[in-house]
Design a protein around this motif. Structure first.
Motif, mmCIF file in Angstrom:
data_model
loop_
_atom_site.group_PDB
_atom_site.id
_atom_site.type_symbol
_atom_site.label_atom_id
_atom_site.label_comp_id
_atom_site.label_asym_id
_atom_site.label_seq_id
_atom_site.Cartn_x
_atom_site.Cartn_y
_atom_site.Cartn_z
ATOM 1 N N PRO A 1 -10.465 -15.951 9.335
ATOM 2 C CA PRO A 1 -9.659 -16.162 10.546
ATOM 3 C C PRO A 1 -8.291 -15.492 10.490
ATOM 4 O O PRO A 1 -7.793 -15.011 11.518
ATOM 5 N N THR A 2 -7.689 -15.445 9.302
ATOM 6 C CA THR A 2 -6.372 -14.823 9.190
ATOM 7 C C THR A 2 -6.428 -13.312 9.406
ATOM 8 O O THR A 2 -5.399 -12.663 9.584
ATOM 9 N N GLU A 3 -7.649 -12.746 9.388
ATOM 10 C CA GLU A 3 -7.825 -11.316 9.602
ATOM 11 C C GLU A 3 -8.155 -10.982 11.053
ATOM 12 O O GLU A 3 -8.280 -9.805 11.404
ATOM 13 N N TYR A 4 -8.304 -11.998 11.904
ATOM 14 C CA TYR A 4 -8.609 -11.749 13.304
ATOM 15 C C TYR A 4 -7.405 -11.111 14.002
ATOM 16 O O TYR A 4 -6.257 -11.368 13.638
ATOM 17 N N PRO A 5 -7.663 -10.313 15.035
ATOM 18 C CA PRO A 5 -6.548 -9.803 15.844
ATOM 19 C C PRO A 5 -5.741 -10.978 16.399
ATOM 20 O O PRO A 5 -6.296 -12.057 16.653
ATOM 21 N N PRO A 6 -4.432 -10.804 16.592
ATOM 22 C CA PRO A 6 -3.583 -11.914 17.045
ATOM 23 C C PRO A 6 -4.099 -12.631 18.290
ATOM 24 O O PRO A 6 -4.054 -13.866 18.364
ATOM 25 N N HIS A 7 -4.595 -11.876 19.277
ATOM 26 C CA HIS A 7 -5.035 -12.535 20.514
ATOM 27 C C HIS A 7 -6.282 -13.398 20.283
ATOM 28 O O HIS A 7 -6.466 -14.426 20.943
ATOM 29 N N VAL A 8 -7.137 -12.999 19.333
ATOM 30 C CA VAL A 8 -8.320 -13.788 19.012
ATOM 31 C C VAL A 8 -7.912 -15.053 18.257
ATOM 32 O O VAL A 8 -8.374 -16.164 18.563
ATOM 33 N N PHE A 9 -7.040 -14.888 17.282
ATOM 34 C CA PHE A 9 -6.552 -16.039 16.516
ATOM 35 C C PHE A 9 -5.903 -17.059 17.448
ATOM 36 O O PHE A 9 -6.155 -18.264 17.351
ATOM 37 N N GLN A 10 -5.071 -16.580 18.360
ATOM 38 C CA GLN A 10 -4.384 -17.484 19.277
ATOM 39 C C GLN A 10 -5.358 -18.199 20.195
ATOM 40 O O GLN A 10 -5.207 -19.395 20.471
ATOM 41 N N ALA A 11 -6.387 -17.487 20.664
ATOM 42 C CA ALA A 11 -7.357 -18.098 21.578
ATOM 43 C C ALA A 11 -8.150 -19.210 20.905
ATOM 44 O O ALA A 11 -8.512 -20.202 21.537
ATOM 45 N N LEU A 12 -8.401 -19.053 19.606
ATOM 46 C CA LEU A 12 -9.244 -20.020 18.889
ATOM 47 C C LEU A 12 -8.465 -21.175 18.261
ATOM 48 O O LEU A 12 -9.023 -22.262 18.089
ATOM 49 N N TYR A 13 -7.213 -20.940 17.916
ATOM 50 C CA TYR A 13 -6.536 -21.908 17.048
ATOM 51 C C TYR A 13 -5.200 -22.443 17.543
ATOM 52 O O TYR A 13 -4.595 -23.281 16.870
ATOM 53 N N THR A 14 -4.711 -22.011 18.695
ATOM 54 C CA THR A 14 -3.381 -22.459 19.121
ATOM 55 C C THR A 14 -3.425 -23.224 20.440
ATOM 56 O O THR A 14 -4.359 -23.083 21.234
ATOM 57 N N ASP A 15 -2.383 -24.018 20.655
ATOM 58 C CA ASP A 15 -2.261 -24.721 21.931
ATOM 59 C C ASP A 15 -1.556 -23.825 22.935
ATOM 60 O O ASP A 15 -1.278 -22.649 22.663
ATOM 61 N N GLU A 16 -1.242 -24.364 24.082
ATOM 62 C CA GLU A 16 -0.636 -23.563 25.140
ATOM 63 C C GLU A 16 0.778 -23.097 24.793
ATOM 64 O O GLU A 16 1.295 -22.151 25.385
ATOM 65 N N ALA A 17 1.398 -23.775 23.827
ATOM 66 C CA ALA A 17 2.738 -23.385 23.405
ATOM 67 C C ALA A 17 2.704 -22.385 22.253
ATOM 68 O O ALA A 17 3.749 -21.947 21.779
ATOM 69 N N GLY A 18 1.505 -22.036 21.807
ATOM 70 C CA GLY A 18 1.379 -21.088 20.719
ATOM 71 C C GLY A 18 1.403 -21.707 19.336
ATOM 72 O O GLY A 18 1.384 -20.994 18.332
ATOM 73 N N GLU A 19 1.432 -23.040 19.272
ATOM 74 C CA GLU A 19 1.420 -23.734 17.987
ATOM 75 C C GLU A 19 -0.008 -23.796 17.447
ATOM 76 O O GLU A 19 -0.951 -24.079 18.195
#
Length: 215
Positions: A4-22
């Motif tokens: 997961p840490t190797e995913y592109p930023p937009h993919v990582f954010q879509a899978l693992y972050t809330d609406e605030a980016g946390e």
């Protein structure tokens, strides 16, 4: 399979972050309410990824959000017996793949997202057919207890027997509370044999106690 840490930023954010980016993790992303609809197209496209683990995670999130493509994808993983091809959810203690347990949980959340409960019941029924051969930690149990699954009662009874036949005694006992919820007489008739099996796995005791809450 990429980490997961190797995913592109937009993919990582879509899978693992809330609406605030946390970063909140995949489990919590599945529960986001309202569903971040702007993420759906990208996650849906990733279902076709050659990285099976990435596609699988997208399927879990989309299914939990009640997106048809995600539900269908998880159904395909069940039908193709993905556990025979790749290990997606290795259990850190028991060394078995918990993939169908995790899939069942996502499907249960889909019902909460107002997805067609009839289709979800069919998928859960297909998962129950694997209950003897495959490993289930407890997520399927929780899903069955949380949902209206009376139509699956015959399949649940069969799953319990399959688990016993495969010497998965604790796993079999996980279905006792579910059975007690829908068929107290049948559940109580199983008590004696499971009390005898406590010596083989003391964890059975907890399911016997929980069963009594429903009976």
């Amino acid at each position: 399979m990429a980490k997961p840490t190797e995913y592109p930023p937009h993919v990582f954010q879509a899978l693992y972050t809330d609406e605030a980016g946390e970063v909140i993790g995949l489990d919590e992303v599945q529960l986001l309410d309202p569903v971040p609809a702007e993420r759906i197209p990208a996650l849906t496209a990733l279902l076709a990824s050659e990285d099976v683990y990435l596609a699988y995670q997208c399927g879990l999130v989309l299914a939990a959000w009640g997106v048809e493509a995600g539900v269908k994808y998880l159904g395909q993983l069940v039908d193709t017996r993905i556990d025979k091809l790749v290990e997606l959810e290795p259990h850190r203690l028991w060394g078995e793949d918990n993939v169908y347990d995790v899939i069942a949980e996502a499907l249960g959340i889909a019902v909460l997202s107002d997805y067609d409960p009839g289709e979800i019941l069919l998928l859960l029924g297909r998962i129950l057919e694997l209950y003897g051969e495959c490993y289930f930690e407890s997520k399927l149990k929780a899903t069955l207890l949380r949902s209206e699954v009376s139509a699956l009662l015959p399949a649940i009874k069969k799953a319990l027997q399959l688990a016993l036949e495969h010497n998965r005694y604790y796993q079999a006992s996980q279905l006792l509370p579910v059975l007690a919820k829908y068929d107290k007489t049948y559940a109580l008739a199983q008590v004696a044999q499971f009390e005898q099996l406590v010596g083989k796995d003391d964890r059975i005791r907890y399911n016997l106690e929980e069963m009594r809450e429903y009976s």
